[in-house]
Scaffold this active site. Structure first.
Site, PDB file in Angstrom:
ATOM      1  N   SER A 126      -8.911   3.586   7.151  1.00 19.60           N
ATOM      2  CA  SER A 126      -8.527   2.182   7.080  1.00 19.60           C
ATOM      3  C   SER A 126      -9.045   1.531   5.804  1.00 19.60           C
ATOM      4  O   SER A 126     -10.067   1.930   5.249  1.00 19.60           O
ATOM      5  CB  SER A 126      -9.087   1.416   8.288  1.00 19.60           C
ATOM      6  OG  SER A 126      -8.913   0.024   8.144  1.00 19.60           O
TER       7      SER A 126
ATOM      8  N   SER B  96       0.863  -1.177   0.000  1.00 18.57           N
ATOM      9  CA  SER B  96       0.000   0.000   0.000  1.00 18.57           C
ATOM     10  C   SER B  96       0.905   1.234   0.000  1.00 18.57           C
ATOM     11  O   SER B  96       1.089   1.889   1.027  1.00 18.57           O
ATOM     12  CB  SER B  96      -0.927   0.000   1.221  1.00 18.57           C
ATOM     13  OG  SER B  96      -1.815   1.102   1.178  1.00 18.57           O
TER      14      SER B  96
ATOM     15  N   CYS C 190      -0.162   7.282  -0.995  1.00 19.31           N
ATOM     16  CA  CYS C 190      -1.114   7.653  -2.053  1.00 19.31           C
ATOM     17  C   CYS C 190      -1.021   9.123  -2.454  1.00 19.31           C
ATOM     18  O   CYS C 190      -1.529   9.510  -3.508  1.00 19.31           O
ATOM     19  CB  CYS C 190      -2.542   7.339  -1.596  1.00 19.31           C
ATOM     20  SG  CYS C 190      -3.097   8.308  -0.169  1.00 19.31           S
TER      21      CYS C 190
END
Length: 320
Positions: free
Chosen positions: A305, A5, A8
């Site tokens: 989350s 992940s 971003c």
């Protein structure tokens, strides 16, 4: 299996979309650099990021790298609503498997907006869609709650600083029978008095609140600032279900401060509890926090989350 992940911010407007030139991308670019040189490649890869990653140069390099390494892959843009969970958090996902045979559902060059379905799931979805269309026919999609407001244009403000288009979108979400109601995710037998929005916040943010009811089939993304900040941090729950929100907001701006507070308090608006947010994020029923963890800390830990059930479903698909 590699689960990733990457930051971003390089792929969002707020982060100015620096993409590969943003230093926060360096760690991910390093992974892509060493991946082809590993003596033993991982069998599975699951990557998550923000919507917008799918059109980035970093994504193009990722696809080129895993393709050269012999991975078959599929990209998705998925929200928890795809699994019947009444929460909106659209995210980019990529699953990749080290094999020569493509996935049965693989669509080269396409980003899928739904989970792959079995034949039985496909039949069930068609039944739900038919029921949904019947339900929608019972309600007019274009609703005007203020007789002084024209509803013909997209930019017509109805109430709460929302346009006709935004009202229609929320109506469609609440009419989607494939998504469960929020009441299925709420706590029972709790003292909700400490979760009510204070009058000061009601007065200041009344026109910006995203208000949902227990019967709603939607909620917005909950951030780590939820419970502390109001604007853009997540939906609030109207516990006085028999009160019509349109009646409360009609001509609200013309009232005195005292009258505004009196009227807004009738809605009995409260924050979702941390446990309720955890439920919407797909955490199992037995999930909990240490007793010494404050409510504020729990909101911060849960904020932004990933949805556990969305990721679990992708891992299941990947490993089949």
């Amino acid at each position: 299996m590699i689960l990733m992940s990457p930051p971003c911010q390089p792929f969002t407007r707020i982060g100015l979309q620096g993409d590969m030139t943003d230093p926060r991308t360096n760690s991910f670019l390093y992974i892509l650099d060493i991946l082809p040189r590993l003596q033993k490649l991982p069998k599975y890869i699951l990557l998550e990021n923000v919507k917008g990653f799918e059109v980035s140069s970093t994504r193009d390099l990722l696809i080129k790298t895993i393709g050269n390494c012999g991975f078959q892959y599929q990209e998705f843009l998925l929200s928890p609503a795809s699994l019947g969970i009444p929460n909106s958090r659209l995210r980019y996902f990529l699953i990749a498997k080290l094999q020569s045979v493509p996935f049965p559902f693989q669509a080269p060059g396409q980003v899928l907006m739904e989970f792959p379905q079995t034949e039985s799931e496909h039949r069930q979805k068609h039944a739900i869609d038919a029921e949904k269309k019947t339900e929608e026919k019972k309600i007019e999609p274009n609703i005007c709650f203020d007789s002084s407001t024209q509803c013909s244009g997209k930019e017509a403000i109805l109430f709460k600083l929302e346009t006709a288009g935004e009202i229609d979108r929320k109506h469609q979400q609440d009419s989607d029978l494939s998504v469960r109601m929020l009441r299925d995710f709420l706590e029972d037998d709790i003292d909700i008095s400490s979760y009510f929005l204070p009058p000061k916040s009601l007065l200041r943010y009344a026109l910006l609140l995203d208000i949902v009811k227990p019967t709603s089939r939607r909620s917005t993304c909950f951030t780590k600032g939820y419970g502390r900040y109001i604007e853009g941090t997540g939906s609030v729950l109207q516990t006085a279900e028999d009160v019509q929100i349109e009646t409360i907001y009609k001509s609200l701006t013309n009232l005195s401060q005292e009258e505004k507070i009196t009227r807004l308090l009738m809605l009995q608006l409260r924050f979702f509890t941390p446990k309720e947010i955890a439920n919407l994020l797909g955490f199992p029923p037995e999930f909990g926090f240490p007793e010494k963890t404050t409510v504020k800390q729990r909101y911060r830990l849960l904020g932004n989350s990933l949805n556990v059930q969305v990721v679990a479903q992708l891992i299941k698909i990947l490993c089949e």
